[in-house]
Design a protein around this motif. Sequence first.
Motif, PDB file in Angstrom:
ATOM      1  N   SER A 188       0.965  -0.585   0.125  1.00 52.95           N
ATOM      2  CA  SER A 188       0.287   0.128  -0.176  1.00 52.95           C
ATOM      3  C   SER A 188       0.655   1.044   0.298  1.00 52.95           C
ATOM      4  N   THR A 189       2.273   1.663   1.071  1.00 58.00           N
ATOM      5  CA  THR A 189       3.073   2.264   1.045  1.00 58.00           C
ATOM      6  C   THR A 189       3.343   2.672  -0.845  1.00 58.00           C
ATOM      7  N   GLY A 190       4.050   1.467  -1.081  1.00 61.56           N
ATOM      8  CA  GLY A 190       5.001   1.659  -2.407  1.00 61.56           C
ATOM      9  C   GLY A 190       3.801   1.987  -3.240  1.00 61.56           C
ATOM     10  N   ILE A 191       1.982   1.795  -3.163  1.00 62.06           N
ATOM     11  CA  ILE A 191       1.419   2.431  -4.667  1.00 62.06           C
ATOM     12  C   ILE A 191       1.623   3.600  -3.816  1.00 62.06           C
ATOM     13  N   ILE A 192       1.079   4.420  -2.995  1.00 58.38           N
ATOM     14  CA  ILE A 192       0.566   5.496  -2.427  1.00 58.38           C
ATOM     15  C   ILE A 192       1.507   6.413  -3.084  1.00 58.38           C
ATOM     16  N   THR A 193       3.581   6.175  -2.453  1.00 60.22           N
ATOM     17  CA  THR A 193       4.183   7.111  -2.966  1.00 60.22           C
ATOM     18  C   THR A 193       4.563   6.921  -4.382  1.00 60.22           C
ATOM     19  N   THR A 194       4.298   5.756  -4.986  1.00 59.43           N
ATOM     20  CA  THR A 194       4.432   5.627  -6.539  1.00 59.43           C
ATOM     21  C   THR A 194       3.245   6.344  -7.031  1.00 59.43           C
ATOM     22  N   GLY A 195       2.192   6.324  -7.046  1.00 60.99           N
ATOM     23  CA  GLY A 195       0.978   7.858  -7.521  1.00 60.99           C
ATOM     24  C   GLY A 195       1.342   8.926  -7.295  1.00 60.99           C
ATOM     25  N   ALA A 196       1.509   9.291  -6.217  1.00 60.24           N
ATOM     26  CA  ALA A 196       2.217  10.287  -5.814  1.00 60.24           C
ATOM     27  C   ALA A 196       3.211  10.965  -6.628  1.00 60.24           C
ATOM     28  N   TYR A 197       3.957  10.259  -6.832  1.00 61.10           N
ATOM     29  CA  TYR A 197       4.355  10.648  -7.648  1.00 61.10           C
ATOM     30  C   TYR A 197       4.786  10.635  -8.635  1.00 61.10           C
ATOM     31  N   VAL A 198       3.450  10.052  -9.688  1.00 58.12           N
ATOM     32  CA  VAL A 198       2.681  10.043 -10.938  1.00 58.12           C
ATOM     33  C   VAL A 198       1.552  11.532 -10.908  1.00 58.12           C
ATOM     34  N   PHE A 199       0.958  11.763 -10.167  1.00 62.21           N
ATOM     35  CA  PHE A 199      -0.072  12.623  -9.739  1.00 62.21           C
ATOM     36  C   PHE A 199       0.821  13.959  -9.914  1.00 62.21           C
ATOM     37  N   SER A 200       1.687  14.284  -9.270  1.00 56.59           N
ATOM     38  CA  SER A 200       2.649  15.364  -8.963  1.00 56.59           C
ATOM     39  C   SER A 200       3.343  15.619 -10.168  1.00 56.59           C
ATOM     40  N   LYS A 201       3.630  14.799 -10.955  1.00 58.32           N
ATOM     41  CA  LYS A 201       4.454  15.103 -12.606  1.00 58.32           C
ATOM     42  C   LYS A 201       2.824  15.637 -14.038  1.00 58.32           C
ATOM     43  N   TYR A 202       1.772  15.092 -13.195  1.00 58.92           N
ATOM     44  CA  TYR A 202       0.514  15.344 -13.974  1.00 58.92           C
ATOM     45  C   TYR A 202       0.520  16.738 -14.393  1.00 58.92           C
ATOM     46  N   GLU A 203      -0.122  16.582 -12.831  1.00 62.09           N
ATOM     47  CA  GLU A 203      -1.138  17.373 -12.073  1.00 62.09           C
ATOM     48  C   GLU A 203      -0.017  18.981 -11.143  1.00 62.09           C
ATOM     49  N   GLY A 204       0.956  18.661 -11.767  1.00 59.55           N
ATOM     50  CA  GLY A 204       1.548  20.071 -10.762  1.00 59.55           C
ATOM     51  C   GLY A 204       0.883  20.545  -9.535  1.00 59.55           C
ATOM     52  N   TRP A 205       0.809  19.710  -8.869  1.00 62.22           N
ATOM     53  CA  TRP A 205       1.604  19.775  -7.827  1.00 62.22           C
ATOM     54  C   TRP A 205       2.410  19.419  -6.677  1.00 62.22           C
ATOM     55  N   SER A 206       2.298  19.586  -5.776  1.00 63.01           N
ATOM     56  CA  SER A 206       3.489  19.455  -4.796  1.00 63.01           C
ATOM     57  C   SER A 206       4.064  18.127  -4.872  1.00 63.01           C
ATOM     58  N   TYR A 207       4.654  17.112  -4.218  1.00 65.31           N
ATOM     59  CA  TYR A 207       5.216  15.981  -4.082  1.00 65.31           C
ATOM     60  C   TYR A 207       3.298  15.614  -2.728  1.00 65.31           C
ATOM     61  N   PHE A 208       4.011  16.480  -1.807  1.00 65.24           N
ATOM     62  CA  PHE A 208       3.137  16.250  -0.794  1.00 65.24           C
ATOM     63  C   PHE A 208       1.490  16.166  -0.655  1.00 65.24           C
ATOM     64  N   ASP A 209       1.068  17.758  -1.006  1.00 67.14           N
ATOM     65  CA  ASP A 209      -0.290  17.479  -1.705  1.00 67.14           C
ATOM     66  C   ASP A 209      -0.854  16.518  -3.124  1.00 67.14           C
ATOM     67  N   SER A 210       0.225  15.682  -3.390  1.00 68.41           N
ATOM     68  CA  SER A 210       0.052  14.145  -4.405  1.00 68.41           C
ATOM     69  C   SER A 210      -0.280  12.966  -3.459  1.00 68.41           C
ATOM     70  N   PHE A 211       0.764  13.231  -2.654  1.00 66.57           N
ATOM     71  CA  PHE A 211       0.535  12.238  -1.314  1.00 66.57           C
ATOM     72  C   PHE A 211      -0.845  12.557  -0.759  1.00 66.57           C
ATOM     73  N   TYR A 212      -1.214  13.312  -0.261  1.00 71.96           N
ATOM     74  CA  TYR A 212      -2.045  13.936   0.426  1.00 71.96           C
ATOM     75  C   TYR A 212      -3.710  13.297  -0.399  1.00 71.96           C
TER      76      TYR A 212
END
Length: 362
Positions: A188-212
């Motif tokens: 679960s932690t791996g999926i969330i951290t990986t997804g946070a990186y992807v959404f941070s790249k495509y959405e322009g969010w900070s990594y913390f906001d993407s993780f949130y």
Amino acid sequence: MNQMPYEQREESLFGLLFSCKMKRQNVRTLSLVVCTFTYLLIGASVFDVLESDTEKKRWDYLKAMKQSFMTKYNMTDDDYRMLEIVVIENKPNKAGPQWKFAGAFYFATVVLAMIGYGHSTPVTRQGKAFCMGYAMVGIPLGLVMFQSIGERLNKFASVLIRRLKKYLNCKYTEATEMNLMFATGMLSTGIITTGAYVFSKYEGWSYFDSFYYCFVTLTTIGFGDYVALQNDHALINKPGYVALSLVFILFGLAVVAASINLLVLRFMTMNAEDIRREEAERALQNPPQNQVVTYDAETAHNKMPRSGSKSNYCSETDEQTSVCSCTCLGANSCANHELFLDSEYHPTDIISINSSIKRASV
């Protein structure tokens, strides 16, 4: 003064013990309720401390900006309220059409997964009615699907853990609940951290906001303050990104369901163990009375020791003693026939008659 008979006092004691054990589950439930409400009070206090001052500052700033805007353009309160409505209603349309097939599929996934961002909602009566019926059928279906996928993931994880333990020459190779919880937690932690990186790249969010955003999505909280696929007409122009977002939601929810499944099963196992233990203790403390014991005269006669032999069983010549006097009814209770349902039923009479007939025929 009359005293309560021993049997009644014993039964009342057993009943008291059983009622006390049955209250164990009630105490556990009450403890969970108290702990939950205490946790809510603690959370409310912390959020109050962390957010209330910032909220007041933002409200004062927005109020000052509103007054400045109305003075600059000479607007009335009604004009400003109409401007607010137009801006709020047009905000979802910045992401492009929300109800074409791609957007509708994204909305249907959010409904089935019980996330409910609130970024787009049905407007027509027909759409609202269909949404309610769709949710009534789709939510249980989704829960069962996520639960089933979670169970398969736990099974797959248990096989990997067993093979890993065999490879490491561990003494115990079976996968324990703690092993599975650790494995699913890491996944679960791996999926969330990986997804946070992807959404941070495509959405322009900070990594913390993407993780949130990923955490809020996979826990089905779905505040809606951050919603993917809402920039640059992504629902129409980026089909690959849409597919990736849907896979992230569905697979991530399945993994989280696997973790929750282990916790729920652990709690249910604790309850089942308590119930089984209470039933066993009750059976031992309050054995069933008035059981009818059947006797096979021929078998009993053949198993009787011959004259001259010493054993716990009654001898063949003792025709007035019960066959099972030393084991079934306790020691020194050969003639204790009060426990039988029929007070006139004496197995020794039947055994005596059958024994006399056998000796006569021999």
